[in-house]
Design an enzyme around this catalytic site. Structure first.
Site, mmCIF file in Angstrom:
data_model
loop_
_atom_site.group_PDB
_atom_site.id
_atom_site.type_symbol
_atom_site.label_atom_id
_atom_site.label_comp_id
_atom_site.label_asym_id
_atom_site.label_seq_id
_atom_site.Cartn_x
_atom_site.Cartn_y
_atom_site.Cartn_z
ATOM 1 N N LYS A 560 1.200 5.146 5.592
ATOM 2 C CA LYS A 560 1.502 4.103 4.611
ATOM 3 C C LYS A 560 1.722 2.803 5.366
ATOM 4 C CE LYS A 560 4.952 6.501 3.097
ATOM 5 N NZ LYS A 560 5.139 6.581 1.668
ATOM 6 N N ARG A 561 1.811 1.723 4.628
ATOM 7 C CA ARG A 561 2.092 0.432 5.250
ATOM 8 C C ARG A 561 3.371 0.516 6.080
ATOM 9 N NH1 ARG A 561 4.854 -3.983 2.841
ATOM 10 N NH2 ARG A 561 4.917 -2.770 0.910
ATOM 11 N N LYS A 566 10.447 1.567 4.445
ATOM 12 C CA LYS A 566 9.755 2.857 4.355
ATOM 13 C C LYS A 566 10.241 3.825 5.427
ATOM 14 C CE LYS A 566 5.658 0.800 2.198
ATOM 15 N NZ LYS A 566 5.622 1.527 0.920
ATOM 16 N N THR A 668 2.203 5.803 -4.257
ATOM 17 C CA THR A 668 1.075 6.574 -4.784
ATOM 18 C C THR A 668 0.566 7.573 -3.747
ATOM 19 O OG1 THR A 668 -0.446 4.782 -4.146
ATOM 20 C CG2 THR A 668 0.295 4.838 -6.445
ATOM 21 N N LYS A 672 -1.059 11.534 -4.066
ATOM 22 C CA LYS A 672 -2.305 12.020 -3.455
ATOM 23 C C LYS A 672 -2.040 13.262 -2.607
ATOM 24 C CE LYS A 672 -3.637 7.225 -3.314
ATOM 25 N NZ LYS A 672 -3.537 6.005 -2.491
#
Length: 847
Positions: A560-561, A566, A668, A672
């Site tokens: 992810k970014r 995060k 998201t 996935k």
């Protein structure tokens, strides 16, 4: 000309779907489009020829869709987004057309490998992460659900950037995704619009005695649209993604050239084209800020003028604009569109202010994507005034009228006036784009239940108090076509054999897999598929990094970014803890793991770039230590993107979703991973909460502080250093870092990351460490029981169907846009009469 095409002065069979016809069409394109004999065609020639072959099969549906939308009473969704991370087109179009197997057979008959051809496609890097990927999933679902829609964005000449890792450090390289051409787009030069920037305004009274304002710009640029077809799954609907490229109105100054000023002759061209050169120019400098604001206004201004053109083509007056278009703002990047539509209505179409404002508010809806106050977009007032002088006047008028409403509604509450104002008056004055989006939209939605609640209770509380009826929650989703059917063909085949194919367009039908979770034979097949996927990912890792990883190990993945909230560094602290245990006790019971990281840091975000260096530095030590390297491997996979994700999600065992509770809007990637059978370790943040509820708490590894606990700890005066002192394992891990063990003895290299944690720890990294490590032990125990793990994996997939973007789009249609499906019947070129879908006649093939 139109009648000739419509009445079929062309071979009706040339776009048929059979293997033989596709083979012949492909060879025609090799020869006629690429200008090569088949034996001399290179890899890109083969890709271009196949892409044009498939595009030919989209065009009839594309034209039929446009015809079907003319004069329809249903509104058209105009999805405005600064990012569209669509990924490669070819494979997705093969799936949605239902001709994957036919094309594969055609290529095989020519001695070609379809997978090799698919790998030739340059991915459009038109997004940074979740925002752009969400927009792409929504476009896929809009077409699949037969909803009239246009996606509007920017045709960036260069993508976000190509990420290389050199000596453990992120290096940004140019992403020249257009260097070999883009066979999917069609330039629509006839619909070019002009966009004004800078200058000043003139106020005057016209011949009828009406007060008017004239905007005299400093410069004008042309916006040229490029259209790409977005095909729905097994329907005739092909919606349009319209991306705008900036050009000079006069690209070449001939008199200047003749005077010998060769650079001056093309200076306007260079300056104008800078607007759409690159996604998100670094805005640390004043010039970068100005370019970014101009960029946002440019694509919104182009898009609104295009909507007015379409309105006129439909024979509708401008005062019915809101009846024709439902405009969705994907975050605040396009929020300037509210002021722009007011300018178009009031200044150019003489609509009275109050009526124009009613039209504008009924047209726009706003999706909020962040809970981080620092991420709420603002522009310095002097900059805004310089770039968009007329829009500032309009914005100030909107603000004055709005604040009058607030004064009446909240009598005597001057603090609320200050908070709600479109202008931040603290220090240097700023324009608040989030406030503009809230005031000028009829609907405001969050993207997960927790996010929406926190939005109402905190970030946008004042607006919720003002207009509670505007607020709703629609949890994000992902398209099962790309993220399962296309990216995981082995699992898709197994699922289709078990429960049929209907899940591809109705993902909730995946629930039919649930009973099979207790079927040992099915679990064995499931495990075999997952092992093949892990072998594929291991091959990708070796190709990209030179590292050899064990497919039998747990693939623990965080892609992810890169961002502090995060908490990629929390995952690395756990790696160091495992490393420390093995070093202290070589016989320690540690489940072998391959930790795989991926993601890009914004070029100007030094903290995030240092996090990448921290990951790679720890990897360097762990991977070369013979005592642990057969039990722990750490990989940073460079240049994570959609293409890469299609290899990673199907092979992951454990999905890391570990942001601090209350910081991630939705996520998201979590969806996935779950859809592909990975199990999730995560905090109760964003859509993780709904994911855990759907999959079942027994199949989800949750840890960490909840939002109320974070708030209580913050209010009580959180002491991060107490966590350090009170946890021996954490103390050992932190000491190794601070002593320079992972930085060749440089004790200060990671001070920015970890000294701050001991003093402040804004994202409660140390507070969640013990809970995270304990939860990882639970995940290891589950992985050590293959039957249990595979049962959980099956249930993760089976219960993930609610997270389809189809469900999300249905909710937008029903609750915000008020739009209905418009089925498309193909125009028969032989007679001009519509006919029913040809696609339905082509059964079989890859789902």
């Amino acid at each position: 000309m139109t009648e000739a095409i419509r009445n079929g002065h062309a071979d009706e069979t040339r776009t048929a779907m059979s293997c033989a016809i596709i083979r012949r069409a492909f060879l025609d394109h090799v020869f006629h489009t690429q200008g090569k004999l088949p034996g001399h065609a290179g890899p890109n020639d083969l890709y271009q020829a196949l892409a044009h072959t498939v595009r030919d099969r989209l065009v009839q549906r594309w034209i039929s869709t446009s015809e079907a939308y003319l004069g329809q009473p249903s509104r058209t969704v105009a999805y405005l987004s600064a990012e569209f991370l669509v990924g490669p087109h070819l494979g997705n179009n093969l799936v949605n057309l239902g001709i994957y197997d036919e094309v594969q057979a055609a290529m095989h008959s020519l001695g070609l490998d379809l997978d090799d051809i698919l790998r030739q496609e340059d991915e459009p890097g038109l997004g940074n992460g979740g925002l752009g990927r969400l927009a792409a999933c929504f476009m896929d679902s809009l077409a699949t659900l037969e909803i009239p829609a246009l996606g509007y964005g920017i045709r960036y000449e260069y993508g976000i950037f190509h990420q290389a890792i050199v000596d453990g450090v992120q290096v940004e390289q140019t992403d020249s995704w257009l260097r070999r051409g883009n066979p999917w787009e069609i330039q629509r030069a006839e619909w070019t619009v002009e966009v004004r920037l800078g200058g000043h305004t003139e106020h005057y009274t016209d011949e009828h005695g009406c007060y008017r304002v004239r905007w005299v710009p400093a410069k004008t640029v042309a916006g040229v649209p490029f259209d790409s077809p977005i095909l729905g799954y097994r329907v005739n609907t092909v919606n349009t993604l319209r991306l705008w490229r900036a050009e000079a109105t006069e690209a070449f100054d001939f008199p200047t050239f003749n005077r010998g000023d060769y650079l001056g002759a093309v200076s306007k061209k260079v300056t104008s084209e800078n607007l759409t050169k690159v996604l998100y120019p670094n805005d640390e400098t004043q010039q970068g800020k100005e370019l970014r604001l101009e960029q946002q206004y440019f694509f919104v201004a182009c898009s609104l003028r295009d909507m007015l053109r379409l309105l006129a083509a439909d024979g509708m007056p401008v005062r019915r604009f809101h009846e024709k278009f439902a405009i969705q703002l994907n975050d605040t990047h396009p929020a300037i569109g509210i002021a722009e539509l007011m300018r178009l209505l009031v200044d150019e179409h003489d609509v009275p202010w109050d009526e124009a404002w009613a039209i504008t508010c009924q047209s726009f809806a706003y999706t909020n994507h962040t809970l981080l106050p620092e991420a709420l977009e603002q522009w310095p007032l002097p900059l805004f005034s310089r770039v968009l002088p007329r829009h500032l006047e309009i914005l100030l008028e909107i603000n004055a009228r709005f604040l009058d409403e607030v004064r009446i509604r909240f009598y005597g509450d001057s603090a609320r006036l200050t908070r709600l104002s479109l202008i931040d008056e603290h220090g240097e004055r700023h324009v608040r784009m989030t406030n503009l989006a809230c005031v000028g939209s009829h609907a405001i939605n969050g993207v997960a239940a927790l996010h929406s609640r926190l939005m109402r209770e905190d970030v946008l509380k004042d607006f919720f108090d003002m207009w509670p009826e505007k607020f709703t929650s629609i949890t994000n989703g992902v398209t099962p076509r790309r993220w399962l059917a296309l990216s995981n063909p082995r699992l898709s085949k197994l699922v289709c054999e078990a429960i049929g194919k209907d899940w591809i367009s109705d993902a909730e039908r995946l629930h039919a897999l649930e009973p099979l979770a207790d079927d040992a034979g099915f679990r064995h097949l499931w495990q075999a598929v997952r092992r093949e996927n892990k072998l594929d990912l291991a091959q990708l890792v070796r190709q990209s990094t030179g590292m050899v990883v064990d497919p039998a190990s747990m693939f623990d993945v965080m892609v992810k970014r890169i961002h502090e909230y995060k908490r990629q560094h929390l995952a690395v602290l756990h790696i160091i803890a495992l490393y420390h245990r093995i070093k202290c006790d070589p016989d320690a019971d540690i489940v072998p793991r391959t930790f795989l990281f991926g993601g890009k840091a914004a070029p100007g975000y030094q903290y995030a770039k240092l996090m990448i260096r921290f990951i790679t530095s720890v990897a360097d030590v762990v991977n070369r230590d013979p005592q642990v390297r057969d039990r722990l491997k750490v990989v940073f996979l460079p240049n994570f993107n959609v293409t890469c994700g299609q290899r990673i999600y199907p092979a992951a065992d454990l999905s890391e979703q570990i942001s601090l509770a209350g910081k991630e809007a939705s996520g998201t990637g979590n969806m996935k991973f779950a859809m592909n059978g990975a199990l999730t370790i995560g905090t109760l943040d964003g859509a993780n909460i709904e994911l855990r509820d759907a999959i079942g708490a027994d199949n989800f590894f949750d840890f960490g502080l909840s939002v109320p606990q974070v708030q209580a700890l913050r209010e009580d005066g959180y002491d991060a250093s107490a966590c350090y002192r009170g946890n021996a394992e954490l103390r050992a891990v932190m000491d190794l870092i601070r002593q320079g063990f992972f930085s060749h003895g440089d004790a200060t290299r990671f001070d920015l990351l970890f000294d701050e944690q001991l003093r402040h720890d804004p994202y409660f990294l140390l507070a969640d460490f013990a809970s995270y490590v304990d939860c990882q032990r639970q995940a290891s125990a589950a992985f050590s029981d293959p039957a249990r793990w595979q049962r959980m994996s099956v249930l993760s997939c089976a219960r993930s169907g609610w997270f389809s973007s189809d469900r999300a789009i249905r909710e937008y249609c029903d609750r915000i846009w008020k739009v209905k499906a418009v089925p498309v019947r193909l125009l028969h070129r032989a007679s001009g009469a519509p006919r029913h879908a040809e696609a339905a006649a082509h059964a079989g093939g890859k789902p």
